[in-house]
Design a protein around this motif. Sequence first.
Motif, PDB file in Angstrom:
ATOM      1  N   GLU A  36      -3.721  -8.058  -3.149  1.00  0.00           N
ATOM      2  CA  GLU A  36      -3.436  -6.959  -2.113  1.00  0.00           C
ATOM      3  C   GLU A  36      -4.735  -6.866  -1.462  1.00  0.00           C
ATOM      4  OE1 GLU A  36      -1.176  -3.311  -3.544  1.00  0.00           O
ATOM      5  OE2 GLU A  36       0.041  -4.845  -4.859  1.00  0.00           O
ATOM      6  N   SER A  37      -4.644  -5.951  -0.342  1.00  0.00           N
ATOM      7  CA  SER A  37      -5.735  -5.642   0.534  1.00  0.00           C
ATOM      8  C   SER A  37      -6.789  -5.095  -0.079  1.00  0.00           C
ATOM      9  CB  SER A  37      -5.142  -4.894   1.745  1.00  0.00           C
ATOM     10  OG  SER A  37      -4.978  -3.468   1.193  1.00  0.00           O
ATOM     11  N   ALA A  38      -7.942  -5.284   0.538  1.00  0.00           N
ATOM     12  CA  ALA A  38      -9.174  -4.584   0.371  1.00  0.00           C
ATOM     13  C   ALA A  38      -9.057  -3.121   0.092  1.00  0.00           C
ATOM     14  CB  ALA A  38     -10.264  -4.829   1.159  1.00  0.00           C
ATOM     15  N   GLN A  39      -8.325  -2.320   0.754  1.00  0.00           N
ATOM     16  CA  GLN A  39      -8.032  -0.848   0.732  1.00  0.00           C
ATOM     17  C   GLN A  39      -7.117  -0.677  -0.509  1.00  0.00           C
ATOM     18  OE1 GLN A  39      -7.601  -2.680   3.446  1.00  0.00           O
ATOM     19  NE2 GLN A  39      -9.183  -1.987   4.648  1.00  0.00           N
ATOM     20  N   ALA A  40      -5.980  -1.357  -0.596  1.00  0.00           N
ATOM     21  CA  ALA A  40      -5.327  -1.227  -1.800  1.00  0.00           C
ATOM     22  C   ALA A  40      -5.922  -1.306  -3.017  1.00  0.00           C
ATOM     23  CB  ALA A  40      -4.150  -2.467  -1.879  1.00  0.00           C
ATOM     24  N   VAL A  44      -6.976   1.789  -5.876  1.00  0.00           N
ATOM     25  CA  VAL A  44      -6.909   1.813  -7.443  1.00  0.00           C
ATOM     26  C   VAL A  44      -8.246   2.346  -8.258  1.00  0.00           C
ATOM     27  CG1 VAL A  44      -6.499   0.303  -9.557  1.00  0.00           C
ATOM     28  CG2 VAL A  44      -5.137   0.118  -7.482  1.00  0.00           C
ATOM     29  N   VAL A  45      -9.339   1.862  -7.513  1.00  0.00           N
ATOM     30  CA  VAL A  45     -10.835   2.260  -8.092  1.00  0.00           C
ATOM     31  C   VAL A  45     -10.749   3.924  -7.983  1.00  0.00           C
ATOM     32  CG1 VAL A  45     -13.345   2.145  -7.874  1.00  0.00           C
ATOM     33  CG2 VAL A  45     -11.921   0.056  -7.641  1.00  0.00           C
ATOM     34  N   THR A  46     -10.300   4.390  -6.983  1.00  0.00           N
ATOM     35  CA  THR A  46     -10.513   5.876  -6.537  1.00  0.00           C
ATOM     36  C   THR A  46      -9.645   6.616  -7.480  1.00  0.00           C
ATOM     37  OG1 THR A  46     -10.816   5.376  -4.238  1.00  0.00           O
ATOM     38  CG2 THR A  46     -10.090   7.693  -4.780  1.00  0.00           C
ATOM     39  N   ASN A  83     -11.703 -13.939  -8.359  1.00  0.00           N
ATOM     40  CA  ASN A  83     -10.321 -13.736  -8.502  1.00  0.00           C
ATOM     41  C   ASN A  83      -9.640 -12.497  -7.666  1.00  0.00           C
ATOM     42  OD1 ASN A  83      -9.982 -15.675 -10.150  1.00  0.00           O
ATOM     43  ND2 ASN A  83     -10.717 -14.440 -11.882  1.00  0.00           N
ATOM     44  N   ILE A  84     -10.295 -11.845  -6.715  1.00  0.00           N
ATOM     45  CA  ILE A  84     -10.100 -10.914  -6.011  1.00  0.00           C
ATOM     46  C   ILE A  84     -10.533 -11.194  -4.497  1.00  0.00           C
ATOM     47  CG2 ILE A  84     -10.328  -8.285  -5.387  1.00  0.00           C
ATOM     48  CD1 ILE A  84     -11.197  -7.952  -8.328  1.00  0.00           C
ATOM     49  N   PRO A  85      -9.579 -12.167  -3.754  1.00  0.00           N
ATOM     50  CA  PRO A  85      -9.922 -12.532  -2.519  1.00  0.00           C
ATOM     51  C   PRO A  85     -10.299 -11.616  -1.428  1.00  0.00           C
ATOM     52  CG  PRO A  85      -7.981 -13.526  -3.455  1.00  0.00           C
ATOM     53  CD  PRO A  85      -8.303 -12.536  -4.316  1.00  0.00           C
ATOM     54  N   ALA A  86      -9.475 -10.445  -1.447  1.00  0.00           N
ATOM     55  CA  ALA A  86      -9.700  -9.553  -0.423  1.00  0.00           C
ATOM     56  C   ALA A  86     -11.039  -8.803  -0.451  1.00  0.00           C
ATOM     57  CB  ALA A  86      -8.543  -8.356  -0.540  1.00  0.00           C
ATOM     58  N   TRP A  87     -11.680  -8.708  -1.670  1.00  0.00           N
ATOM     59  CA  TRP A  87     -13.065  -8.388  -1.573  1.00  0.00           C
ATOM     60  C   TRP A  87     -14.118  -9.515  -1.472  1.00  0.00           C
ATOM     61  CZ3 TRP A  87     -13.535  -4.249  -5.905  1.00  0.00           C
ATOM     62  CH2 TRP A  87     -12.972  -3.122  -5.635  1.00  0.00           C
ATOM     63  N   ARG A  88     -14.573  -9.601  -0.226  1.00  0.00           N
ATOM     64  CA  ARG A  88     -15.676 -10.259   0.186  1.00  0.00           C
ATOM     65  C   ARG A  88     -16.936  -9.529   0.436  1.00  0.00           C
ATOM     66  NH1 ARG A  88     -13.887 -12.703  -3.278  1.00  0.00           N
ATOM     67  NH2 ARG A  88     -12.875 -14.723  -3.415  1.00  0.00           N
ATOM     68  N   SER A  89     -18.077  -9.696  -0.188  1.00  0.00           N
ATOM     69  CA  SER A  89     -19.291  -8.702   0.247  1.00  0.00           C
ATOM     70  C   SER A  89     -18.591  -7.188   0.494  1.00  0.00           C
ATOM     71  CB  SER A  89     -19.790  -9.280   1.644  1.00  0.00           C
ATOM     72  OG  SER A  89     -20.228 -10.518   1.225  1.00  0.00           O
ATOM     73  N   PRO A  91     -18.571  -3.359  -0.086  1.00  0.00           N
ATOM     74  CA  PRO A  91     -19.492  -2.476  -0.331  1.00  0.00           C
ATOM     75  C   PRO A  91     -18.974  -1.605  -1.260  1.00  0.00           C
ATOM     76  CG  PRO A  91     -18.334  -2.000   1.792  1.00  0.00           C
ATOM     77  CD  PRO A  91     -17.887  -3.122   1.311  1.00  0.00           C
ATOM     78  N   LEU A  92     -18.831  -2.152  -2.654  1.00  0.00           N
ATOM     79  CA  LEU A  92     -18.270  -1.105  -3.450  1.00  0.00           C
ATOM     80  C   LEU A  92     -19.135  -0.061  -3.934  1.00  0.00           C
ATOM     81  CD1 LEU A  92     -16.031  -0.842  -5.572  1.00  0.00           C
ATOM     82  CD2 LEU A  92     -17.338  -2.568  -7.221  1.00  0.00           C
ATOM     83  N   VAL A  93     -20.363  -0.209  -3.867  1.00  0.00           N
ATOM     84  CA  VAL A  93     -21.468   1.043  -4.350  1.00  0.00           C
ATOM     85  C   VAL A  93     -21.179   2.098  -3.468  1.00  0.00           C
ATOM     86  CG1 VAL A  93     -23.759   1.471  -4.461  1.00  0.00           C
ATOM     87  CG2 VAL A  93     -22.966  -0.436  -5.839  1.00  0.00           C
ATOM     88  N   GLU A  94     -21.204   1.723  -2.265  1.00  0.00           N
ATOM     89  CA  GLU A  94     -21.192   2.935  -1.178  1.00  0.00           C
ATOM     90  C   GLU A  94     -19.770   3.454  -1.324  1.00  0.00           C
ATOM     91  OE1 GLU A  94     -22.019   1.125   2.957  1.00  0.00           O
ATOM     92  OE2 GLU A  94     -20.232   2.262   3.643  1.00  0.00           O
ATOM     93  N   GLN A  95     -18.730   2.688  -1.559  1.00  0.00           N
ATOM     94  CA  GLN A  95     -17.489   3.474  -1.587  1.00  0.00           C
ATOM     95  C   GLN A  95     -17.211   4.355  -2.751  1.00  0.00           C
ATOM     96  OE1 GLN A  95     -14.248   2.490   0.214  1.00  0.00           O
ATOM     97  NE2 GLN A  95     -15.852   2.102   1.911  1.00  0.00           N
ATOM     98  N   VAL A  96     -17.797   3.957  -3.955  1.00  0.00           N
ATOM     99  CA  VAL A  96     -17.894   4.788  -5.048  1.00  0.00           C
ATOM    100  C   VAL A  96     -18.750   5.979  -4.665  1.00  0.00           C
ATOM    101  CG1 VAL A  96     -18.352   4.904  -7.646  1.00  0.00           C
ATOM    102  CG2 VAL A  96     -17.150   3.005  -6.746  1.00  0.00           C
ATOM    103  N   ARG A  97     -19.948   5.782  -4.289  1.00  0.00           N
ATOM    104  CA  ARG A  97     -20.624   6.828  -3.968  1.00  0.00           C
ATOM    105  C   ARG A  97     -20.123   7.891  -3.194  1.00  0.00           C
ATOM    106  NH1 ARG A  97     -24.522   4.667  -0.778  1.00  0.00           N
ATOM    107  NH2 ARG A  97     -25.803   3.788  -2.418  1.00  0.00           N
ATOM    108  N   SER A  98     -19.089   7.433  -2.145  1.00  0.00           N
ATOM    109  CA  SER A  98     -18.602   8.694  -1.228  1.00  0.00           C
ATOM    110  C   SER A  98     -17.626   9.293  -1.667  1.00  0.00           C
ATOM    111  CB  SER A  98     -18.265   7.780   0.110  1.00  0.00           C
ATOM    112  OG  SER A  98     -17.188   6.831  -0.124  1.00  0.00           O
ATOM    113  N   HIS A  99     -17.218   8.769  -2.923  1.00  0.00           N
ATOM    114  CA  HIS A  99     -15.982   9.411  -3.595  1.00  0.00           C
ATOM    115  C   HIS A  99     -16.355  10.790  -3.821  1.00  0.00           C
ATOM    116  CE1 HIS A  99     -12.951  10.874  -6.572  1.00  0.00           C
ATOM    117  NE2 HIS A  99     -12.457   9.616  -6.300  1.00  0.00           N
TER     118      HIS A  99
END
Length: 324
Positions: A36-40, A44-46, A83-89, A91-99
């Motif tokens: 699925e998309s990067a947002q989807a 799930v992480v959220t 194995n997760i094509p929608a995630w290329r570079s 910014p996972l750290v920034e996204q988790v930090r903003s939770h």
Amino acid sequence: MVYGALDIGGTKIAGALIDAEGRVVVRVQRPTPARESAQAMMAVVTAVVNELAACPEWGALSCLGIGSAGPVDTFAGTVSPVNIPAWRSFPLVEQVRSHPAVPDGVEPVLVGDAVAMAAAEHWIGAAKGAANALCMVVSTGVGGGLILGGSVHSGTTGNAGHIGHITVDQNGPVCPCGARGCVERYASGTAIAAHALESGWTPPAGLPATAREVESSARAGDARALAAFDRAGRALAAAIAATAALVELDLVVVGGGVSQAGDVLFGPLRHHLKSFAVLDFTRDLPVVPAGLALDAGLIGAAAAGVAASGLYRAGAGATGPMTT
Ligand SMILES: [Zn+2]
């Protein structure tokens, strides 16, 4: 005090709260929507973070480690899991930090999954107390992480110890990474099964051609199955000997699904290591199975979070996070 951990893989996204002894206190898990998309994916992480944050223990959170399938760039805080094509570079750290539930002052720390495994084995597993160790994951792929001078050595971008892509045969088959003769082309579960098939081995009727079935045949004495594991063990031994020559290892830990084959893999690996590791300081290098199985990724992510948060007590003999 509890340590938070996230583990991002191609099949599941897990989260945990872990105590100062490395015990998993709370564990949550959801399937990875890998197509699925990067947002989807991020949703799930959220959701996993939400679930952890709803636990009373979250109030004592002192750090948050994120382990992810690679490649990762820990310097940039981004992930690009194969194995997760929608995630290329991404910014996972920034996204988790903003939770909103992640407290100010808790800086998420990213680590690759193989380095996380090494951190976990060093904290409470088979490499506990080792000053210099190579911890390997032999599974669908082959990865690894290094403990040097009593600490995890992950390199500038977090990819140090990537032993699966050391060339062990200059004229070997082309690897998806672009190089030739990589360890992974001989020792991954996929490579073991493929080699056995090429040499005429067939899985028992109705069963898939996997490394596990090759192992069963090897145990039954099938020469082609034994040869596939011998070839894998020989490639691993060559790469281990090279690593030992470079950084002088005290110990090698091997985990991952293929390592469950036990002596079928460790036997040939140790046998061939005798002929590759022949220098005084590389000879008789112990190679042992991993001490942790299921939650090594989460425990290692927590350990990395602890280390980066300055809670880690470095130095010989004291190899784990502080307990006070
Ligand atoms: Zn390669």
